[in-house]
Write a protein that holds these residues in place. Sequence first.
Motif, PDB file in Angstrom:
ATOM      1  N   GLY A  30      21.375   1.338  98.839  1.00  0.00           N
ATOM      2  CA  GLY A  30      21.469   0.960 100.083  1.00  0.00           C
ATOM      3  C   GLY A  30      20.665   1.481 101.101  1.00  0.00           C
ATOM      4  O   GLY A  30      19.967   0.655 101.859  1.00  0.00           O
ATOM      5  N   TYR A  31      19.778   2.350 100.792  1.00  0.00           N
ATOM      6  CA  TYR A  31      18.386   2.759 100.955  1.00  0.00           C
ATOM      7  C   TYR A  31      17.474   2.155 101.601  1.00  0.00           C
ATOM      8  O   TYR A  31      16.387   3.073 100.383  1.00  0.00           O
ATOM      9  CB  TYR A  31      18.686   4.444 101.272  1.00  0.00           C
ATOM     10  N   GLU A  32      17.323   0.986 101.509  1.00  0.00           N
ATOM     11  CA  GLU A  32      16.003  -0.019 100.518  1.00  0.00           C
ATOM     12  C   GLU A  32      14.659   0.952 100.909  1.00  0.00           C
ATOM     13  O   GLU A  32      13.898  -0.066 101.406  1.00  0.00           O
ATOM     14  CB  GLU A  32      16.647  -0.958 101.027  1.00  0.00           C
ATOM     15  N   ASP A  33      14.413   0.965 103.212  1.00  0.00           N
ATOM     16  CA  ASP A  33      13.220   0.975 103.898  1.00  0.00           C
ATOM     17  C   ASP A  33      12.979   2.557 103.834  1.00  0.00           C
ATOM     18  O   ASP A  33      13.787   3.160 104.895  1.00  0.00           O
ATOM     19  CB  ASP A  33      13.511   0.784 104.808  1.00  0.00           C
ATOM     20  N   ILE A  34      12.270   3.353 103.215  1.00  0.00           N
ATOM     21  CA  ILE A  34      13.072   4.703 103.317  1.00  0.00           C
ATOM     22  C   ILE A  34      10.932   5.294 103.340  1.00  0.00           C
ATOM     23  O   ILE A  34       9.888   4.992 102.956  1.00  0.00           O
ATOM     24  CB  ILE A  34      12.662   5.684 101.368  1.00  0.00           C
ATOM     25  N   VAL A  35      11.679   6.986 104.821  1.00  0.00           N
ATOM     26  CA  VAL A  35       9.251   7.345 105.119  1.00  0.00           C
ATOM     27  C   VAL A  35       9.447   8.389 103.815  1.00  0.00           C
ATOM     28  O   VAL A  35      10.565   8.968 103.818  1.00  0.00           O
ATOM     29  CB  VAL A  35       9.579   7.730 106.338  1.00  0.00           C
ATOM     30  N   ILE A  36       8.652   8.819 103.178  1.00  0.00           N
ATOM     31  CA  ILE A  36       7.978  10.229 102.389  1.00  0.00           C
ATOM     32  C   ILE A  36       7.287  11.195 102.729  1.00  0.00           C
ATOM     33  O   ILE A  36       5.899  10.496 103.610  1.00  0.00           O
ATOM     34  CB  ILE A  36       8.012   9.866 100.981  1.00  0.00           C
ATOM     35  N   ALA A  37       7.339  11.771 103.173  1.00  0.00           N
ATOM     36  CA  ALA A  37       6.199  12.981 103.181  1.00  0.00           C
ATOM     37  C   ALA A  37       6.352  14.625 102.509  1.00  0.00           C
ATOM     38  O   ALA A  37       7.507  14.709 101.263  1.00  0.00           O
ATOM     39  CB  ALA A  37       6.782  13.850 105.178  1.00  0.00           C
ATOM     40  N   LEU A  56      10.522   1.657  94.194  1.00  0.00           N
ATOM     41  CA  LEU A  56      10.107   0.675  94.304  1.00  0.00           C
ATOM     42  C   LEU A  56      10.427  -0.032  92.522  1.00  0.00           C
ATOM     43  O   LEU A  56      10.377  -1.399  93.104  1.00  0.00           O
ATOM     44  CB  LEU A  56       8.312   0.733  93.877  1.00  0.00           C
ATOM     45  N   ASN A  57      10.724   1.080  91.776  1.00  0.00           N
ATOM     46  CA  ASN A  57      11.881  -0.244  90.982  1.00  0.00           C
ATOM     47  C   ASN A  57      13.388  -0.600  90.753  1.00  0.00           C
ATOM     48  O   ASN A  57      13.936  -1.229  90.634  1.00  0.00           O
ATOM     49  CB  ASN A  57      11.708   1.081  89.372  1.00  0.00           C
ATOM     50  N   SER A  58      13.420   0.543  92.013  1.00  0.00           N
ATOM     51  CA  SER A  58      15.036  -0.418  92.115  1.00  0.00           C
ATOM     52  C   SER A  58      14.823  -1.522  93.988  1.00  0.00           C
ATOM     53  O   SER A  58      15.605  -1.492  94.122  1.00  0.00           O
ATOM     54  CB  SER A  58      15.373   1.039  93.034  1.00  0.00           C
ATOM     55  N   GLY A  59      13.638  -1.399  94.454  1.00  0.00           N
ATOM     56  CA  GLY A  59      13.391  -2.833  94.704  1.00  0.00           C
ATOM     57  C   GLY A  59      13.207  -2.087  96.312  1.00  0.00           C
ATOM     58  O   GLY A  59      13.243  -2.264  96.912  1.00  0.00           O
ATOM     59  N   GLY A  60      12.974  -1.413  96.575  1.00  0.00           N
ATOM     60  CA  GLY A  60      12.597  -0.812  97.891  1.00  0.00           C
ATOM     61  C   GLY A  60      11.301  -0.063  98.811  1.00  0.00           C
ATOM     62  O   GLY A  60      10.639  -0.875  97.524  1.00  0.00           O
ATOM     63  N   GLU A  61      11.159   0.152  99.778  1.00  0.00           N
ATOM     64  CA  GLU A  61      10.091   0.441  99.809  1.00  0.00           C
ATOM     65  C   GLU A  61       9.580   1.518 100.942  1.00  0.00           C
ATOM     66  O   GLU A  61      10.475   2.121 101.233  1.00  0.00           O
ATOM     67  CB  GLU A  61       9.809  -0.290 101.263  1.00  0.00           C
ATOM     68  N   GLY A  66       2.106  11.876 104.159  1.00  0.00           N
ATOM     69  CA  GLY A  66       1.634  11.695 103.616  1.00  0.00           C
ATOM     70  C   GLY A  66       1.904  13.739 103.549  1.00  0.00           C
ATOM     71  O   GLY A  66       3.483  14.668 104.091  1.00  0.00           O
ATOM     72  N   ILE A  67       1.100  14.693 103.988  1.00  0.00           N
ATOM     73  CA  ILE A  67       1.433  16.150 103.909  1.00  0.00           C
ATOM     74  C   ILE A  67       1.783  16.338 105.751  1.00  0.00           C
ATOM     75  O   ILE A  67       0.961  15.837 106.413  1.00  0.00           O
ATOM     76  CB  ILE A  67       0.556  17.353 103.762  1.00  0.00           C
ATOM     77  N   ALA A  68       3.171  16.613 105.905  1.00  0.00           N
ATOM     78  CA  ALA A  68       3.627  16.955 107.099  1.00  0.00           C
ATOM     79  C   ALA A  68       4.806  18.404 106.944  1.00  0.00           C
ATOM     80  O   ALA A  68       4.997  17.887 106.394  1.00  0.00           O
ATOM     81  CB  ALA A  68       4.322  15.628 107.704  1.00  0.00           C
ATOM     82  N   PRO A  69       5.124  18.653 108.460  1.00  0.00           N
ATOM     83  CA  PRO A  69       6.053  19.232 108.593  1.00  0.00           C
ATOM     84  C   PRO A  69       7.417  18.681 108.219  1.00  0.00           C
ATOM     85  O   PRO A  69       7.608  17.757 108.445  1.00  0.00           O
ATOM     86  CB  PRO A  69       5.542  19.738 110.031  1.00  0.00           C
ATOM     87  N   THR A  70       8.479  19.820 108.271  1.00  0.00           N
ATOM     88  CA  THR A  70       9.707  18.904 107.868  1.00  0.00           C
ATOM     89  C   THR A  70      10.332  17.816 109.729  1.00  0.00           C
ATOM     90  O   THR A  70      11.090  16.732 109.740  1.00  0.00           O
ATOM     91  CB  THR A  70      11.242  20.002 107.394  1.00  0.00           C
ATOM     92  N   PRO A  71       9.784  18.681 110.666  1.00  0.00           N
ATOM     93  CA  PRO A  71      10.635  17.695 111.642  1.00  0.00           C
ATOM     94  C   PRO A  71       9.094  17.208 111.705  1.00  0.00           C
ATOM     95  O   PRO A  71      10.210  15.795 113.166  1.00  0.00           O
ATOM     96  CB  PRO A  71      10.109  19.111 112.674  1.00  0.00           C
ATOM     97  N   VAL A  72       8.644  16.980 111.394  1.00  0.00           N
ATOM     98  CA  VAL A  72       7.265  15.220 111.661  1.00  0.00           C
ATOM     99  C   VAL A  72       8.407  14.555 110.889  1.00  0.00           C
ATOM    100  O   VAL A  72       8.746  13.268 111.061  1.00  0.00           O
ATOM    101  CB  VAL A  72       5.659  15.663 111.664  1.00  0.00           C
ATOM    102  N   LEU A  73       8.716  15.133 109.455  1.00  0.00           N
ATOM    103  CA  LEU A  73       9.548  13.362 108.571  1.00  0.00           C
ATOM    104  C   LEU A  73      10.364  13.349 109.566  1.00  0.00           C
ATOM    105  O   LEU A  73      10.906  12.298 109.218  1.00  0.00           O
ATOM    106  CB  LEU A  73       9.203  14.454 107.237  1.00  0.00           C
ATOM    107  N   GLY A  74      11.764  14.104 109.544  1.00  0.00           N
ATOM    108  CA  GLY A  74      12.818  13.936 110.697  1.00  0.00           C
ATOM    109  C   GLY A  74      12.497  13.337 111.992  1.00  0.00           C
ATOM    110  O   GLY A  74      13.404  12.316 112.232  1.00  0.00           O
ATOM    111  N   PHE A 137       3.497   1.564 101.572  1.00  0.00           N
ATOM    112  CA  PHE A 137       2.504   1.844 103.089  1.00  0.00           C
ATOM    113  C   PHE A 137       1.739   3.091 103.507  1.00  0.00           C
ATOM    114  O   PHE A 137       2.589   4.134 102.899  1.00  0.00           O
ATOM    115  CB  PHE A 137       3.589   1.006 104.075  1.00  0.00           C
ATOM    116  N   ASP A 138       1.240   3.365 104.363  1.00  0.00           N
ATOM    117  CA  ASP A 138       0.627   4.726 104.836  1.00  0.00           C
ATOM    118  C   ASP A 138       0.505   4.452 106.200  1.00  0.00           C
ATOM    119  O   ASP A 138       0.573   3.625 107.257  1.00  0.00           O
ATOM    120  CB  ASP A 138      -0.423   4.819 104.454  1.00  0.00           C
TER     121      ASP A 138
END
Length: 441
Positions: A30-37, A56-61, A66-74, A137-138
């Motif tokens: 159920g986590y369909e909209d995900i940000v990644i670093a 993507l193959n499971s229908g998520g976005e 890009g490159i970023a520290p964990t606190p930026v991602l969090g 998306f970027d």
Amino acid sequence: MKLFGTSGIRMRNLSPKIAYKVGSALVSLGYEDIVIAKDTRTTGKLIESAIIAGILNSGGEVTKIGIAPTPVLGFNSREYDAGVMITASHNPPEYNGIKMFNKNGVAFNKYEEEKIERVIFDNNLKYVNWNEVGEVFDDSKAIKRYRDFILNNVDLEKSYNVVVDCANGAGCLVSPYLLADLNCKVISLNSHIDGRFSGRLPEPDEKNLKETMKVVEALGYIGIAHDGDADRAVIIDEKGRLADFDKILALFCNYIVEKTKTKKIVTTIDASMIIDEILDGKAEVIRTKVGDVFVAEKMLEEGAVFGGEPSGTWIHGDIHLTPDGILTGLRVLEMLDYYDEKLYKLLDRLPSYFNIREKLPCKEEDKVKVINYIIEKGEEVFKTKPETVDGVRFNLEDGWILIRPSGTEEFIRIRVEAKSREKAEELLDKGVKLVKEALKV
């Protein structure tokens, strides 16, 4: 087989097949909209591509930072269903890992990780048709949003001279710049991106920081050193000494209690009794299992504004809930503003106790048996009731002993702290004897 350890997934030569399944499992749950670093590791793009393919193959976005520290991602995860950080933190360059965060910036707990494992191992992954595949998306503004947010929440009255060592990791893109934004004079070491960690290995310990400590000592500056994803910080005082992890944590706990008037501080079961002594009843010290997710969840439960581990993994809950080594460095400077004193003088006023660590081989299947034996027999040996938050801890007037199973290796770990060497050695001897007895049962 287990995928997750004490801090997400971490493996030598992490397989993209595992990464693909993790991405697919997230959407399947159920986590369909995900940000990644990702951090700077050479396998970062490979693992990122595999996770994205699974999503993507499971229908998520997916939104890529890009490159970023964990606190930026969090910090940026609050706008999405979940955040995924590709990092092995302080591990050597041949390792990589995957750590997931909820909308509140807190890492996935054991229950959430076990759900992902079950979906993967039961092969209950969701797949969609060609016309339902998700999009990528970027986001080029994620780091700027984080920097602006931190600047709005940190205030320095003075300008400090700082040496910052980013270990060629993701902190390179943020930590030196935020220090400069706050009018500090900054000398950067190992602050160019290099996934081979050519300047030093990412574990910010005394062995890897020898050259950095020499530079700090020669200049008389404050030193801040990060691990590979900058969720941790260790501090070097003006004399070039690595600040004792227990002392700097206790000192900061006292500062945050005095500044915010909070009545609760969260730390882990392996934290020093110095914290209790310096707070001296001004705030309750609440101890959790070892691991930042346990600290963060307890902070939310208790309404605490700060939680920290002796490793340098600190969570500044009055600002945000992701472990943040970059923010830790800045807030140590805030603390120096508050006390108007050199760091080495503040640290030298704190008591020094004797610490001993030992580890004994123990098969995974024997760990529960050993800990149960310690709980049963230890009260008679140490003449006090045990704390069983994580392993077994016995608190005495002049020291304590913690016996706990390693979360990542086939060992039982013993940590002892006492006010005298003799007492520390006595406690360790008793602990080792108990573990060896338990292994024979």
